[in-house]
Design a protein around this motif. Sequence first.
Motif, short mmCIF file in Angstrom:
data_model
loop_
_atom_site.label_atom_id
_atom_site.label_comp_id
_atom_site.label_asym_id
_atom_site.label_seq_id
_atom_site.Cartn_x
_atom_site.Cartn_y
_atom_site.Cartn_z
N GLY A 1 -60.70 -12.22 -71.21
CA GLY A 1 -61.57 -11.32 -71.95
C GLY A 1 -61.04 -10.76 -73.25
O GLY A 1 -61.62 -9.82 -73.80
N LYS B 1 -60.69 -14.98 -77.04
CA LYS B 1 -60.29 -16.34 -77.43
C LYS B 1 -61.49 -17.14 -77.97
O LYS B 1 -61.45 -17.67 -79.07
N ARG C 1 -64.60 -20.40 -66.23
CA ARG C 1 -65.42 -19.19 -66.23
C ARG C 1 -66.89 -19.50 -66.39
O ARG C 1 -67.29 -20.36 -67.19
N GLY D 1 -59.27 -17.85 -69.77
CA GLY D 1 -58.39 -16.68 -69.69
C GLY D 1 -57.56 -16.77 -68.43
O GLY D 1 -58.04 -17.24 -67.40
N LEU E 1 -62.18 -8.07 -86.16
CA LEU E 1 -62.75 -6.77 -86.50
C LEU E 1 -64.21 -6.65 -86.12
O LEU E 1 -64.95 -5.89 -86.74
N GLN F 1 -66.06 -4.38 -74.70
CA GLN F 1 -66.16 -5.84 -74.67
C GLN F 1 -65.03 -6.45 -73.82
O GLN F 1 -63.87 -6.08 -73.97
N GLY F 2 -65.43 -7.36 -72.95
CA GLY F 2 -64.43 -8.12 -72.20
C GLY F 2 -63.75 -7.39 -71.06
O GLY F 2 -62.78 -7.90 -70.48
N ARG G 1 -74.21 -11.03 -76.42
CA ARG G 1 -73.09 -11.97 -76.30
C ARG G 1 -73.60 -13.39 -76.03
O ARG G 1 -74.44 -13.59 -75.17
N1 LIG Z 1 -65.55 -5.34 -81.07
C1 LIG Z 1 -65.00 -6.56 -80.98
N2 LIG Z 1 -65.34 -7.36 -79.96
C2 LIG Z 1 -64.77 -8.58 -79.90
C3 LIG Z 1 -63.85 -9.04 -80.84
N3 LIG Z 1 -63.47 -10.28 -80.49
C4 LIG Z 1 -64.15 -10.59 -79.36
N4 LIG Z 1 -64.96 -9.57 -78.99
C5 LIG Z 1 -65.84 -9.49 -77.82
O1 LIG Z 1 -65.03 -9.46 -76.65
C6 LIG Z 1 -65.71 -10.08 -75.58
C7 LIG Z 1 -64.86 -11.16 -74.98
O2 LIG Z 1 -64.71 -12.19 -75.95
P1 LIG Z 1 -64.48 -13.71 -75.55
O3 LIG Z 1 -64.36 -14.48 -76.79
O4 LIG Z 1 -65.46 -14.15 -74.54
O5 LIG Z 1 -63.04 -13.57 -74.86
P2 LIG Z 1 -62.22 -14.69 -74.10
O6 LIG Z 1 -60.80 -14.38 -74.32
O7 LIG Z 1 -62.69 -16.03 -74.51
O8 LIG Z 1 -62.64 -14.39 -72.58
P3 LIG Z 1 -62.40 -15.32 -71.30
O9 LIG Z 1 -62.68 -16.70 -71.72
O10 LIG Z 1 -63.34 -14.78 -70.31
O11 LIG Z 1 -60.97 -15.09 -70.91
C8 LIG Z 1 -67.04 -10.57 -76.14
O12 LIG Z 1 -68.02 -9.60 -75.89
C9 LIG Z 1 -66.77 -10.65 -77.62
O13 LIG Z 1 -67.95 -10.51 -78.39
C10 LIG Z 1 -63.48 -8.15 -81.92
O14 LIG Z 1 -62.67 -8.43 -82.79
N5 LIG Z 1 -64.09 -6.92 -81.93
#
Ligand SMILES: Nc1nc2c(ncn2[C@@H]2O[C@H](COP(=O)(O)OP(=O)(O)OP(=O)(O)O)[C@@H](O)[C@H]2O)c(=O)[nH]1
Lengths: 290, 297
Positions: A88, A91, A118, A170, A258, B110-111, B141
């Motif tokens: 989460g 990535k 996932r 993740g 950001l 988020q996340g 999302r």
């Molecule tokens: N506010 C904010 N939210 C972010 C940012 N980067 C990612 N998110 C949010 O964080 C959440 C998780 O992002 P993902 O890209 O799904 O994260 P991940 O690491 O791929 O998650 P998994 O594959 O489940 O491990 C989502 O709701 C994104 O929109 C950021 O820089 N700022």
Amino acid sequence: FRRSKIDEEMYEELEEILIGADVGVTTTMELTDRLRREVKERKIKDPQELKPLLSEILSDLLRGDEGDLKMNLAREGLSVLLFVGVNGVGKTTTIGKLAHKLKEEGKKPLLAAGDTFRAGAIEQLEIWGKRVGADVIKHQAGADPAAVIYDGIQAARSRRADVLLCDTAGRLQNKVNLMEELKKVHRVIRREVPDAPHEVLLVLDATTGQNAIQQAKTFREAVGVSGIILTKLDGTAKGGIVVAIRRELGIPIKWVGLGEKVEDLQPFDPDQFVHALFADSIREEEMRAE
Amino acid sequence: MAFEGLSERLQAVLGKLRGKGKVTEADVKAAMREVRLALLEADVNFKVVKEFIDRVRERAVGQEVLKSLTPGQQVIKVVNEELTRLMGGEQSKLTFSPSPPTVIMMVGLQGAGKTTTAGKLALHLKKQNRRPMLVAGDVYRPAAIRQLEVLGQQIDVPVFSLGDKESPVRIAEEGVKRAREEGCDTVLIDTAGRLHVDDAMMEELASIKESVNPREILLVVDAMTGQDAVNVAEQFHNRLGLTGVVLTKLDGDTRGGAALSVRAVTGCPIKFVGTGEKMNALEPFHPDRMASRILGM
Ligand SMILES: Nc1nc2c(ncn2[C@@H]2O[C@H](COP(=O)(O)OP(=O)(O)OP(=O)(O)O)[C@@H](O)[C@H]2O)c(=O)[nH]1
Ligand SMILES: Nc1nc2c(ncn2[C@@H]2O[C@H](COP(=O)(O)OP(=O)(O)OP(=O)(O)O)[C@@H](O)[C@H]2O)c(=O)[nH]1
Ligand SMILES: [K+]
Ligand SMILES: [Mg+2]
Ligand SMILES: [Mg+2]
């Protein structure tokens, strides 16, 4: 009200700012000790100079050597970027944003859906692919991630892509099996493309506390992290843990996230980052002064 | 007994005191320095740590402790009592509406693990012979709805969705209506991750609350969160009036001090912890185990 001389209370205040920003106790103590030494050596008397001096120390540490913060891409032919990190952190989103950046630079990115575990992960990457106009190589849910990445590499070659961005599931760094799975992905990349992966990017969530050090250590041991992407800096968390990671492990920060939109990715700027560390306290001081 | 492991660690820290027939203020101070360090390294917010240490120190150097026959033991008792108090003591369960369906809303950054936890809770309720329904209230999302649908399929729980073109408020309302029609007694509303400082997005949650009157509003918090946990929890709580917290990703090796911070600033009980990505990886929260973990046993 302003202090007329540098006293213990001022150092304590700085310590609180750093600890409150997740820099961690050990690194904070080291930094303030260093600050005390510099103050003595440079014979600094004016309390106003304390914060700028600490900022300078921090910026220098984070900047590192010339070129440290640059992305490493192949001068010719295919570059492979591997994205890793705990659950989460951002990535998949960051891959979308970076693909957008690469396209803007006139490069051709290709995405590989290496998170087959996932729920909805493949579809999420596909939507990002559509959004930024990049193809996505995928298998079915539950497939072997290393096989997806292998196919990604072959596709990147035949489609003459410049950069292959590999998503991975993740995983918490203490899960031995999942770390082994990641090593396998890494091995495939190394075997198939000379000099690859060009970057192994550890994605860290800026809201994370001291556990991020362990993340960096374990992922580095497993797949050799070359850079950090610090996400979610648009909130109130400062992401100070990267200071500790840079000090202890020397891993540079390359990008910051950001927000959730395509354009919300920026190259890491040490001065801006350090400025943000102190922004709240400076604001408070100004309000008190008024 | 609660805090058994914790006591051990404290015994070690305070062991030096125990041997002595007399405990001085300086002894207590030295011991408190170590407790402080352990808490900070576990990511407990520094302000929470400060208040905690001040309280313990004040009580520990009081007459009844220093003059007692077993002063070291007394100091340990004080630390234990104060930690228990901060952690919230008793285990706290979900509550249900007298007139179904009970509406449960998942909120958080988020996340953090909202969607996953919504699925886990649905399975947990199903095992208790309740009839849950999941509502896909994240329209932002990419593939959030798909994610919830896959989870719903895995645990065989219906998922209500209106796609991503409707407002989350309307989706929540329609979801509750559908649950009532289909005889589902519990509605779990997944919402998009958002920052506590994002006014428009926080307002959206307030509107959902307004329109479906949830029985439970659960803040989902990543156990790896650092010092900022207090800001996040405080702002979600002020805006929405949380009824509980779920702490996720406790299967990692984080100490999870955010639990203490969140509990301290909201006063809300932690109701569950997430201990894995699979749908059955949800456990009731045990304050005593958590306290031991935070102090590093
Ligand atoms: N506010 C904010 N939210 C972010 C940012 N980067 C990612 N998110 C949010 O964080 C959440 C998780 O992002 P993902 O890209 O799904 O994260 P991940 O690491 O791929 O998650 P998994 O594959 O489940 O491990 C989502 O709701 C994104 O929109 C950021 O820089 N700022
Ligand atoms: N190891 C572990 N992973 C978890 C746990 N809970 C959630 N996750 C993982 O954390 C990541 C994010 O979970 P989500 O449920 O998508 O989080 P979310 O809060 O809905 O995210 P957004 O909707 O993007 O805000 C996923 O990879 C989940 O599998 C847990 O208790 N342990
Ligand atoms: K997180
Ligand atoms: Mg992902
Ligand atoms: Mg979600």
